[in-house]
Write an enzyme that holds these catalytic residues in place. Sequence first.
Site, mmCIF file in Angstrom:
data_model
loop_
_atom_site.group_PDB
_atom_site.id
_atom_site.type_symbol
_atom_site.label_atom_id
_atom_site.label_comp_id
_atom_site.label_asym_id
_atom_site.label_seq_id
_atom_site.Cartn_x
_atom_site.Cartn_y
_atom_site.Cartn_z
ATOM 1 C CG ASP A 30 45.687 44.523 42.490
ATOM 2 O OD1 ASP A 30 44.841 43.199 43.169
ATOM 3 O OD2 ASP A 30 45.059 45.965 43.295
ATOM 4 C CG ASP A 35 45.939 40.473 43.502
ATOM 5 O OD1 ASP A 35 45.292 40.113 43.229
ATOM 6 O OD2 ASP A 35 46.700 41.012 44.444
ATOM 7 C CB THR A 145 41.509 38.874 42.531
ATOM 8 O OG1 THR A 145 42.838 39.724 41.509
ATOM 9 C CG2 THR A 145 41.019 37.640 42.152
ATOM 10 C CG ASN A 187 40.144 45.187 45.438
ATOM 11 O OD1 ASN A 187 41.377 45.395 45.770
ATOM 12 N ND2 ASN A 187 40.366 43.873 45.465
ATOM 13 C CG HIS A 260 42.360 39.389 50.959
ATOM 14 N ND1 HIS A 260 41.548 39.859 51.960
ATOM 15 C CD2 HIS A 260 43.649 40.153 51.713
ATOM 16 C CE1 HIS A 260 42.350 40.319 53.180
ATOM 17 N NE2 HIS A 260 43.243 40.894 53.328
#
Length: 333
Positions: A30, A35, A145, A187, A260
């Site tokens: 996303d 990402d 992710t 998430n 992340h």
Amino acid sequence: MTDTHLPGGPGPGGDTPGGSSPRSIILDCDPGHDDAFAIMLAHGSPGIDLKAITTVAGNQTLEKVTRNARAVATICGITGVPIAAGAAAPLVRPLRVAADIHGASGMDGPVLPAPTVPLDPRHGVDVIIETVRSQPAGSITLVPTGPLTNIALAARLAPDIVGRVREVVLMGGGYGGGNVTAAAEFNILADPEAAHIVFGSPWPVTMVGLDVTHQALATPDIASRIADLGTAPAAFAVDLLEFFGRMYSATQGFAAPPVHDPCAVALVADPAVVTLRPAHVEIERTGTHTTGMTVTDFAGRGAVALDHRVGVGLNRDLFWDMMIAAIAAISAC
Ligand code: BDR
Ligand code: CA
């Protein structure tokens, strides 16, 4: 229980580095600043064979994150990899976006080019299903992710793929607390029902959560190393970090932003990057204050099977070496 670098999940295919074949993945994302780093690592790492990019509403609306994914692909010269839009909303709950971290576009900061790579006309969930069915059983690793909506839909629409997937290695959750609420990570909180389906399906699931990704800080020395590459993808990455860092500083008091999502890709490319422990994870869906919590049991209390793997540590130097090498490789294309 001793922390350990557990081997990759079951199924054929070797774990690079070491000379064996790269791992085939579908990146379900996303974008989203981090990402974008996951896309760059998946494209630029010799340990990864990127089969498809699918998008899911999360950091921003589906339309925005899909456009961002195509813009990243355009900057990085990713061609021949299907990019398909998936679910526009969570299974049950209303859409929750993360504009406080990623801005109104979902990828504020850099000037994004008009995408030149095409959008695959298929639904993203169909791309996941068709790719898993068309590749050898046990060869595809799913790397989500973002919210787990697409992955849950694929498992429910085509249960035959569950046994064909090598493993699911996801960025999400955490056993030490959340980042949107005290208990929940974005998430998982965005679509806890989907997370419940994914963690409850009989495929191997590895959780790369905040306990790992909060160690992946893009400190100024990292940004300098990327800038020194002197290429367009590198400049894009630096611009991403600049905005991402300001948002993380303003909203969560971080001195440097935690990047992340590429941590999950890095683990697939090289198991030495993340230390894993066996555990059982349940998703809280009805908590008054804890909805979206990944309730993690490392001890098998109540005789639950330790059927998941949970990241507990990051080899930060190795992670950034891999990430920067990938950006350098993309730049050379
Ligand atoms: C996760 O939430 C999103 O904002 C990031 O892209 C990452 O996937 C971190 O909690
Ligand atoms: Ca994400």
